[in-house]
Design a protein around this motif. Structure first.
Motif, PDB file in Angstrom:
ATOM      1  N   ALA A 173       3.462   2.581 -12.825  1.00  0.00           N
ATOM      2  CA  ALA A 173       3.712   3.578 -11.781  1.00  0.00           C
ATOM      3  C   ALA A 173       4.176   2.898 -10.496  1.00  0.00           C
ATOM      4  O   ALA A 173       5.110   3.368  -9.832  1.00  0.00           O
ATOM      5  CB  ALA A 173       2.459   4.412 -11.525  1.00  0.00           C
ATOM      6  N   GLU A 174       3.548   1.774 -10.128  1.00  0.00           N
ATOM      7  CA  GLU A 174       3.959   1.068  -8.913  1.00  0.00           C
ATOM      8  C   GLU A 174       5.378   0.546  -9.045  1.00  0.00           C
ATOM      9  O   GLU A 174       6.185   0.671  -8.121  1.00  0.00           O
ATOM     10  CB  GLU A 174       3.016  -0.112  -8.648  1.00  0.00           C
ATOM     11  N   TRP A 191       3.502   7.577   3.621  1.00  0.00           N
ATOM     12  CA  TRP A 191       2.293   6.898   3.153  1.00  0.00           C
ATOM     13  C   TRP A 191       1.918   5.701   4.014  1.00  0.00           C
ATOM     14  O   TRP A 191       1.120   4.885   3.612  1.00  0.00           O
ATOM     15  CB  TRP A 191       2.457   6.476   1.695  1.00  0.00           C
ATOM     16  N   SER A 238       0.829  -1.209   0.000  1.00  0.00           N
ATOM     17  CA  SER A 238       0.000   0.000   0.000  1.00  0.00           C
ATOM     18  C   SER A 238       0.864   1.260   0.000  1.00  0.00           C
ATOM     19  O   SER A 238       0.536   2.252  -0.638  1.00  0.00           O
ATOM     20  CB  SER A 238      -0.964  -0.037   1.187  1.00  0.00           C
ATOM     21  N   ARG A 239       1.996   1.198   0.726  1.00  0.00           N
ATOM     22  CA  ARG A 239       2.935   2.306   0.702  1.00  0.00           C
ATOM     23  C   ARG A 239       3.330   2.650  -0.735  1.00  0.00           C
ATOM     24  O   ARG A 239       3.321   3.800  -1.146  1.00  0.00           O
ATOM     25  CB  ARG A 239       4.203   1.898   1.442  1.00  0.00           C
ATOM     26  N   PHE A 240       3.686   1.607  -1.467  1.00  0.00           N
ATOM     27  CA  PHE A 240       4.194   1.868  -2.810  1.00  0.00           C
ATOM     28  C   PHE A 240       3.073   2.211  -3.785  1.00  0.00           C
ATOM     29  O   PHE A 240       3.302   2.884  -4.773  1.00  0.00           O
ATOM     30  CB  PHE A 240       5.044   0.698  -3.293  1.00  0.00           C
ATOM     31  N   ARG A 241       1.864   1.749  -3.476  1.00  0.00           N
ATOM     32  CA  ARG A 241       0.744   2.188  -4.309  1.00  0.00           C
ATOM     33  C   ARG A 241       0.539   3.690  -4.117  1.00  0.00           C
ATOM     34  O   ARG A 241       0.286   4.421  -5.067  1.00  0.00           O
ATOM     35  CB  ARG A 241      -0.524   1.410  -3.975  1.00  0.00           C
ATOM     36  N   SER A 242       0.667   4.150  -2.869  1.00  0.00           N
ATOM     37  CA  SER A 242       0.541   5.594  -2.631  1.00  0.00           C
ATOM     38  C   SER A 242       1.683   6.355  -3.285  1.00  0.00           C
ATOM     39  O   SER A 242       1.481   7.431  -3.847  1.00  0.00           O
ATOM     40  CB  SER A 242       0.537   5.885  -1.133  1.00  0.00           C
ATOM     41  N   ALA A 243       2.879   5.778  -3.200  1.00  0.00           N
ATOM     42  CA  ALA A 243       4.024   6.424  -3.838  1.00  0.00           C
ATOM     43  C   ALA A 243       3.771   6.520  -5.341  1.00  0.00           C
ATOM     44  O   ALA A 243       4.120   7.516  -5.981  1.00  0.00           O
ATOM     45  CB  ALA A 243       5.304   5.644  -3.553  1.00  0.00           C
ATOM     46  N   ALA A 244       3.135   5.477  -5.897  1.00  0.00           N
ATOM     47  CA  ALA A 244       2.828   5.486  -7.329  1.00  0.00           C
ATOM     48  C   ALA A 244       1.843   6.612  -7.639  1.00  0.00           C
ATOM     49  O   ALA A 244       1.989   7.323  -8.637  1.00  0.00           O
ATOM     50  CB  ALA A 244       2.250   4.139  -7.750  1.00  0.00           C
ATOM     51  N   ALA A 275       7.741   3.382  -8.768  1.00  0.00           N
ATOM     52  CA  ALA A 275       7.844   3.869  -7.391  1.00  0.00           C
ATOM     53  C   ALA A 275       8.767   2.956  -6.583  1.00  0.00           C
ATOM     54  O   ALA A 275       9.618   3.434  -5.821  1.00  0.00           O
ATOM     55  CB  ALA A 275       6.459   3.928  -6.745  1.00  0.00           C
ATOM     56  N   TYR A 334       1.593   9.317  -6.029  1.00  0.00           N
ATOM     57  CA  TYR A 334       2.354  10.559  -5.936  1.00  0.00           C
ATOM     58  C   TYR A 334       3.131  10.821  -7.226  1.00  0.00           C
ATOM     59  O   TYR A 334       3.188  11.955  -7.717  1.00  0.00           O
ATOM     60  CB  TYR A 334       3.306  10.489  -4.739  1.00  0.00           C
ATOM     61  N   LEU A 335       3.702   9.762  -7.797  1.00  0.00           N
ATOM     62  CA  LEU A 335       4.430   9.925  -9.060  1.00  0.00           C
ATOM     63  C   LEU A 335       3.480  10.415 -10.155  1.00  0.00           C
ATOM     64  O   LEU A 335       3.848  11.239 -10.989  1.00  0.00           O
ATOM     65  CB  LEU A 335       5.084   8.609  -9.478  1.00  0.00           C
ATOM     66  N   HIS A 336       2.255   9.893 -10.134  1.00  0.00           N
ATOM     67  CA  HIS A 336       1.258  10.367 -11.096  1.00  0.00           C
ATOM     68  C   HIS A 336       1.033  11.868 -10.949  1.00  0.00           C
ATOM     69  O   HIS A 336       0.938  12.592 -11.932  1.00  0.00           O
ATOM     70  CB  HIS A 336      -0.073   9.631 -10.891  1.00  0.00           C
TER      71      HIS A 336
END
Lengths: 258, 207, 207
Positions: free
Chosen positions: C103-104, C178, A105-111, C107, A113-115
């Motif tokens: 994107a994932e 996050w 979930s952390r990295f989904r949020s980071a993704a 990241a 953010y990249l968007h």
């Protein structure tokens, strides 16, 4: 090759490895009944036949088999007819799973953010052009360490290789093909969204499995994604990419139908 | 496409000049008045006024970039006064490596030249845009006119032989050494295209 | 290399600014202060003055081109105001849109680099193969050697910083930002437990 395409011929299942994974996750195949040792043996046979060890594939295989073992041992303990264990186990299992889900979930949020970052840069383009001919001509004669031209020949050799024909007959008995299921899903996707259950109404287990496999394929290609509000709940599939979407998909669907 | 906001904006000569400047900056080829008009949705007189404004801003001696009017249209180019510095910049040692995508793209150009960008994409099964642009920037490939269908054609560039320490293209190694099916008779180009299309089909999705 | 003429030129801030402008125009990668210094043979203070002059000339709203500080250096980029026209001219949108899988994957690479493909797969729970291939193809990630187990490692490259408008990786916020709140975590935990119980009840465990 990718580990996904490793052909297995086991008592319980025959077909490619990634279909096996799909069926297990879908609970169409009971992991408790599956001899994981046979899967490992099949892989070792494959290695022997190939005569070389591809480390990346091997790593991937070990990770996947380890995950299956973990899942299986958990199922075995939970299945014991022991009240106490039943009380404790789901707890611990949940903790472990929770840790993993948090990581994801952390990295989904980071993704996400990249968007956002990318959206902020909307419309910013860079010039990409060759340097002026005069400048190029004046560059030094050769790098100290020229590249070996055989990398060019080898690249052509790789590009000349044709893929083996895709053949799912041994598991589908010709009734349902991945291509047909892909076409089916793309037709449904043309509406924008649909329920996975609607895509497989009245279908047999194998068709359901192949359809799910087709859905994974669409996800992998960035054409579709899904949401599932609750575990074991309904799966809502929706289209992802307008650009890749309608016209081409429709053409593929029409081609497959004809 | 051409909403009222854009149309309105096109009326302001300074804003139109900025848009034209951005387009000239991004394009590696000269842009004709017609192309600029289509892209900006501006009337010709407004466009000519914008170009006049830019010509002032880019008057000789003011900038390190020049605005030039060539047969094909307008283009931006670096000031020749910066050529020494440019030469020093581009001759700085850089890692002489190629990514797998770049090696494949370069090999296709080297063995099939001239070859068009769509052909490279068909052979590789994936878009070659990023790799081809990087190779262009490194002078390893260059444009060689246009195909009969208008696609850009590529051939190997001035830096290609240098990078591989070759004296001429004749020294390229014989592909037969790496040929998985040497018994096939047809031309290399045909075979590469067929193999690429077979790979594209085996993955079911459109690219 | 550094003849007296060049040296003399470097003394005039306006002229140095023009040279720097030309170099930024020619280079597709951002140029660091160091690279600019080597190419112009100018002293650092003079160079900084020249860059300050350019920054004024490229102040927002003045031009169709922006001067940006990205990926550890300086680079020119088009003003977003010209995007509609640019899209019409090049008939394609700006290169980078990302699917959720891409994107994932990006990241994970950005935060954990160097990181291997199996590791990415483990974190995402699904294979990252095609996403990683696309990111490689587009130059957003690049290979960075191999892990001790022989798996290919990935890192982000200049292209990533450029397209995402970052000066360096340090500008990425701490990933801990996050972390789900304790409430969210306990909700998730409860849901998992309920699912586990449902399974224990419904699934008569096979022997």
């Amino acid at each position: 090759m990718s580990i996904a395409t490793l052909e297995l011929d086991l008592d319980l299942f025959s077909g490619p490895f990634d279909l096996l994974l799909t069926l297990i996750l879908r609970e169409e195949i009971d992991l408790l009944e599956l001899e994981l040792a046979d899967v490992v043996l099949a892989y070792l046979d494959h290695l022997e036949a190939r005569g070389e060890l591809d480390l990346e594939t091997a790593t991937e295989f070990i990770v996947l088999v380890a995950a299956l073992l973990e899942l299986k041992s958990r199922l075995m303990i939970a299945g014991e007819d022991d009240e106490e264990l039943l009380d404790i186990e789901p707890d611990e299992a949940a903790e472990e799973l929770l840790a993993r889900m948090l990581d994801a979930s952390r990295f989904r949020s980071a993704a996400a953010y990249l968007h956002e970052l990318l959206a902020r840069e909307h419309g910013v383009r860079f010039r990409r052009a060759a340097p002026p001919a005069g400048v190029l001509r004046a560059l030094p004669a050769a790098p100290e360490d020229p590249l070996d031209p055989s990398i060019l020949g080898a690249a052509i050799g790789r590009l000349l290789v044709k893929p083996p024909p895709v053949n799912l007959r041994h598991i589908t008995i010709n009734r349902v093909s991945l291509a047909e299921r892909l076409a089916h899903l793309r037709t449904l996707l043309a509406r924008g969204r649909f329920n996975f259950e609607d895509a497989v109404t009245g279908a047999d287990r194998m068709t359901v499995a192949i359809t799910l496999f087709a859905l994974l394929e669409l996800y992998k290609r960035g054409e579709a994604a899904w949401e599932q509000a609750d575990n074991f709940g309904e799966i809502h599939v929706h289209t992802l990419h307008e650009e890749v979407g309608a016209p081409v998909s429709a053409a593929v669907a029409a081609g497959a139908a004809g | 496409m051409s909403d009222p906001a854009t149309e309105g904006a096109a009326e302001d000569p300074a804003e139109l000049a900025r848009t034209v400047e951005a387009l000239l900056f991004l394009s590696s080829d000269p842009l004709s008045l017609r192309e600029l008009q289509d892209a900006t949705c501006a009337e010709e007189p407004a466009l000519i006024a914008a170009l006049a404004l830019l010509t002032e801003q880019y008057a000789p001696g003011l900038r390190g970039i020049q605005l030039r009017e060539l047969a094909g249209g307008y283009t931006l180019a670096s000031d020749p006064g910066a050529e020494d510095a440019a030469r020093r910049l581009f001759s700085r040692p850089r890692a002489a490596t190629l990514t797998p995508a770049q090696a494949e793209t370069l090999a296709i150009v080297a063995y099939l030249q001239p070859v068009s960008r769509p052909e490279i994409t068909r052979i590789r099964g994936v878009s070659a845009d990023s790799a081809a642009t990087t190779l262009l920037e490194r002078g390893l490939i260059e444009e060689a006119g246009r195909s009969q269908f208008g696609a850009v054609l590529y051939r190997t560039g001035t830096q290609f032989l240098k990078l591989f320490g070759l004296r001429s293209l004749d020294e390229l190694p014989d592909v037969a050494r790496w040929d998985p099916t040497p018994e096939e008779q047809s031309q290399l180009r045909e075979r590469l295209l067929r193999a690429g299309e077979a790979r594209a089909e085996s993955g079911p999705a459109p690219q």
